[in-house]
Design a protein around this motif. Structure first.
Motif, PDB file in Angstrom:
ATOM      1  N   ILE A   1      21.236   1.523  -6.207  1.00 43.55           N
ATOM      2  CA  ILE A   1      20.916   1.215  -4.815  1.00 43.55           C
ATOM      3  C   ILE A   1      21.415  -0.203  -4.540  1.00 43.55           C
ATOM      4  N   ILE A   2      22.350  -0.331  -3.614  1.00 42.04           N
ATOM      5  CA  ILE A   2      22.956  -1.625  -3.278  1.00 42.04           C
ATOM      6  C   ILE A   2      22.484  -2.040  -1.891  1.00 42.04           C
ATOM      7  N   GLY A   3      21.998  -3.280  -1.747  1.00 38.32           N
ATOM      8  CA  GLY A   3      21.476  -3.749  -0.469  1.00 38.32           C
ATOM      9  C   GLY A   3      22.430  -4.669   0.259  1.00 38.32           C
ATOM     10  N   LEU A   4      22.527  -4.500   1.573  1.00 36.16           N
ATOM     11  CA  LEU A   4      23.391  -5.337   2.412  1.00 36.16           C
ATOM     12  C   LEU A   4      22.654  -5.782   3.667  1.00 36.16           C
ATOM     13  N   ASP A   5      22.880  -7.037   4.072  1.00 36.54           N
ATOM     14  CA  ASP A   5      22.333  -7.566   5.322  1.00 36.54           C
ATOM     15  C   ASP A   5      23.483  -7.827   6.290  1.00 36.54           C
ATOM     16  N   ILE A   6      23.172  -7.814   7.575  1.00 40.41           N
ATOM     17  CA  ILE A   6      24.193  -8.049   8.590  1.00 40.41           C
ATOM     18  C   ILE A   6      24.543  -9.542   8.601  1.00 40.41           C
ATOM     19  N   ALA A   7      25.785  -9.862   8.266  1.00 39.33           N
ATOM     20  CA  ALA A   7      26.163 -11.241   7.963  1.00 39.33           C
ATOM     21  C   ALA A   7      26.194 -12.145   9.194  1.00 39.33           C
ATOM     22  N   SER A   8      27.052 -11.851  10.147  1.00 40.64           N
ATOM     23  CA  SER A   8      27.256 -12.742  11.287  1.00 40.64           C
ATOM     24  C   SER A   8      25.993 -12.896  12.129  1.00 40.64           C
ATOM     25  N   LYS A   9      25.317 -11.801  12.403  1.00 43.22           N
ATOM     26  CA  LYS A   9      24.122 -11.829  13.245  1.00 43.22           C
ATOM     27  C   LYS A   9      23.018 -12.671  12.603  1.00 43.22           C
ATOM     28  N   THR A  10      22.843 -12.531  11.304  1.00 40.23           N
ATOM     29  CA  THR A  10      21.789 -13.289  10.633  1.00 40.23           C
ATOM     30  C   THR A  10      22.055 -14.787  10.716  1.00 40.23           C
ATOM     31  N   LYS A  11      23.290 -15.162  10.507  1.00 40.67           N
ATOM     32  CA  LYS A  11      23.641 -16.588  10.525  1.00 40.67           C
ATOM     33  C   LYS A  11      23.523 -17.178  11.930  1.00 40.67           C
ATOM     34  N   LYS A  12      23.882 -16.383  12.929  1.00 46.45           N
ATOM     35  CA  LYS A  12      23.943 -16.913  14.291  1.00 46.45           C
ATOM     36  C   LYS A  12      22.623 -16.828  15.050  1.00 46.45           C
ATOM     37  N   SER A  13      21.840 -15.781  14.794  1.00 48.37           N
ATOM     38  CA  SER A  13      20.671 -15.559  15.649  1.00 48.37           C
ATOM     39  C   SER A  13      19.339 -15.709  14.940  1.00 48.37           C
ATOM     40  N   SER A  14      19.336 -15.883  13.626  1.00 50.24           N
ATOM     41  CA  SER A  14      18.094 -16.113  12.916  1.00 50.24           C
ATOM     42  C   SER A  14      18.068 -17.563  12.428  1.00 50.24           C
TER      43      SER A  14
ATOM     44  N   ASN B   1       0.823  -1.201   0.000  1.00 49.27           N
ATOM     45  CA  ASN B   1       0.000   0.000   0.000  1.00 49.27           C
ATOM     46  C   ASN B   1       0.863   1.260   0.000  1.00 49.27           C
ATOM     47  N   VAL B   2       1.971   1.220   0.737  1.00 52.89           N
ATOM     48  CA  VAL B   2       2.904   2.358   0.737  1.00 52.89           C
ATOM     49  C   VAL B   2       3.637   2.448  -0.594  1.00 52.89           C
ATOM     50  N   CYS B   3       4.050   1.306  -1.113  1.00 49.88           N
ATOM     51  CA  CYS B   3       4.797   1.194  -2.372  1.00 49.88           C
ATOM     52  C   CYS B   3       6.235   1.686  -2.218  1.00 49.88           C
ATOM     53  N   PHE B   4       7.080   0.800  -1.714  1.00 46.78           N
ATOM     54  CA  PHE B   4       8.503   1.094  -1.585  1.00 46.78           C
ATOM     55  C   PHE B   4       9.206   0.820  -2.908  1.00 46.78           C
ATOM     56  N   ASP B   5      10.135   1.683  -3.250  1.00 47.62           N
ATOM     57  CA  ASP B   5      10.929   1.447  -4.460  1.00 47.62           C
ATOM     58  C   ASP B   5      11.901   0.298  -4.252  1.00 47.62           C
ATOM     59  N   ALA B   6      12.462   0.193  -3.050  1.00 49.90           N
ATOM     60  CA  ALA B   6      13.420  -0.877  -2.769  1.00 49.90           C
ATOM     61  C   ALA B   6      13.355  -1.262  -1.301  1.00 49.90           C
ATOM     62  N   PHE B   7      13.630  -2.535  -1.042  1.00 47.97           N
ATOM     63  CA  PHE B   7      13.635  -3.099   0.306  1.00 47.97           C
ATOM     64  C   PHE B   7      14.865  -3.969   0.444  1.00 47.97           C
ATOM     65  N   THR B   8      15.633  -3.768   1.507  1.00 46.97           N
ATOM     66  CA  THR B   8      16.781  -4.635   1.731  1.00 46.97           C
ATOM     67  C   THR B   8      16.432  -5.666   2.802  1.00 46.97           C
ATOM     68  N   ILE B   9      16.863  -6.883   2.604  1.00 47.14           N
ATOM     69  CA  ILE B   9      16.526  -7.992   3.501  1.00 47.14           C
ATOM     70  C   ILE B   9      17.285  -7.849   4.817  1.00 47.14           C
ATOM     71  N   GLY B  10      16.565  -7.961   5.938  1.00 50.07           N
ATOM     72  CA  GLY B  10      17.174  -7.901   7.256  1.00 50.07           C
ATOM     73  C   GLY B  10      17.292  -9.281   7.879  1.00 50.07           C
ATOM     74  N   ASN B  11      17.929  -9.366   9.023  1.00 50.00           N
ATOM     75  CA  ASN B  11      18.140 -10.665   9.671  1.00 50.00           C
ATOM     76  C   ASN B  11      16.822 -11.335  10.071  1.00 50.00           C
ATOM     77  N   HIS B  12      15.843 -10.568  10.523  1.00 50.21           N
ATOM     78  CA  HIS B  12      14.587 -11.175  10.970  1.00 50.21           C
ATOM     79  C   HIS B  12      13.719 -11.659   9.815  1.00 50.21           C
ATOM     80  N   GLU B  13      14.052 -11.292   8.612  1.00 49.23           N
ATOM     81  CA  GLU B  13      13.340 -11.860   7.468  1.00 49.23           C
ATOM     82  C   GLU B  13      13.615 -13.367   7.344  1.00 49.23           C
ATOM     83  N   PHE B  14      14.664 -13.842   8.005  1.00 53.02           N
ATOM     84  CA  PHE B  14      15.009 -15.270   7.969  1.00 53.02           C
ATOM     85  C   PHE B  14      14.473 -16.038   9.179  1.00 53.02           C
ATOM     86  N   ASP B  15      13.592 -15.453   9.976  1.00 56.50           N
ATOM     87  CA  ASP B  15      13.142 -16.107  11.203  1.00 56.50           C
ATOM     88  C   ASP B  15      12.342 -17.376  10.947  1.00 56.50           C
TER      89      ASP B  15
END
Length: 286
Positions: free
Chosen positions: A194-207, A120-134
């Motif tokens: 627009i380049i997207g980055l996720d937090i590497a170590s935290k995602t692997k260890k805590s998600s 509904n908001v319509c974002f042009d871009a979204f970067t994947i975060g660690n909680h997207e892997f929950d």
């Protein structure tokens, strides 16, 4: 303390201006005034909404009084973004990750409610975060498939996320099947990467990403794709990151090609909110 009520409506607008001056040299002997070719870009951005789609009640101190306020909520966010989008030219609307996990909306409906609100908001871009892997690669794949519509094709980013092709639901047939490392958009005749980055170590260890999904170093990945877009002649570069505020500040010192960083994960409040009794961690923009 006297108590009152009002609605707190807050949206932060970042404006970046890139100016190039060209000195026009004439055959005539008289000097001429240089012409300015200014490109102005408006960034509307949020991050880490964590399935908090309803407004919330909270207490703020303002004018030496305590006020019970209703703050946030996706309908309010969407209304303000649309208002600002209509009032400005050359607008990018960005989400810096962690859309999911944090309320009963996610517990009961998974990512469906978040995807609908974001569409509904319509974002042009979204970067994947660690909680997207929950809920694993499969849960993220379901969310990414629901995010974006034909009239609002939100680009999903994650340059340093490497699911195993043929094994992960994110890459059943090929690399970059459900998200991509970067996107190139055009605003006002200018190309912006627009380049997207996720937090590497935290995602692997805590998600809960699949065991075979890799997360590459944020700095080296950024350097790789900055060089790639620069080879295409693109000089305006935005990093849309989910790697925390301090890491953003550290990285950008080593990435001279980057113009703007929009970040998330650390839930860092930036700006001056001292009138409301709130302490921030730095100026907006930093």
């Amino acid at each position: 303390m006297k108590t009152g009520e009002f609605n707190l409506k807050r949206i932060v607008q970042g404006v970046a201006a890139v100016t190039v001056s060209a000195l026009l040299i004439s055959c005539a002997s008289a000097p001429q005034e240089p012409e300015s070719n200014e490109f102005r870009l408006t960034l509307l951005h949020i991050d880490d909404h964590h399935s908090n789609l309803d407004a919330k009640r909270q207490t703020l101190v303002w004018g030496e009084q305590e006020w019970q306020v209703e703050a946030g909520g996706f309908p309010r966010v969407g209304a303000q973004i649309k208002k600002l989008r209509a009032a400005n030219e050359n607008v990018l609307t960005l989400h810096a990750g962690d859309a999911l996990t944090g309320s009963l909306y996610f517990t009961l409906f998974g990512s469906e409610a978040d995807a609908r609100m974001m569409n509904n908001v319509c974002f042009d871009a979204f970067t994947i975060g660690n909680h997207e892997f929950d809920t694993g690669d499969a849960g993220l794949a379901e969310f990414l498939q629901a995010l974006g519509t034909e009239s609002c094709p939100t680009v999903k980013l994650g340059a340093n996320i490497k699911p195993k092709v043929g094994e992960s639901p994110l890459t059943p047939n090929r690399e970059w099947q459900m998200f991509q490392p970067y996107t190139i958009v055009e605003r006002g005749g200018e190309e912006i990467a627009i380049i997207g980055l996720d937090i590497a170590s935290k995602t692997k260890k805590s998600s809960q990403p699949d065991e075979s999904t890799e997360f590459l170093d944020e700095l080296e990945t950024a350097r790789k794709y900055i060089a790639e877009v620069q080879q295409q002649g693109i000089e305006k570069i935005v990093l849309l990151t989910h790697i925390q505020y301090e890491r953003d500040k550290e990285l950008v010192q080593q990435l001279p090609g980057v113009d703007i960083v929009i970040g998330g994960d650390s839930h860092t409040l930036l700006g001056d909110f001292s009138d409301f009794g709130m302490e921030s961690d730095g100026p907006y923009p930093t």
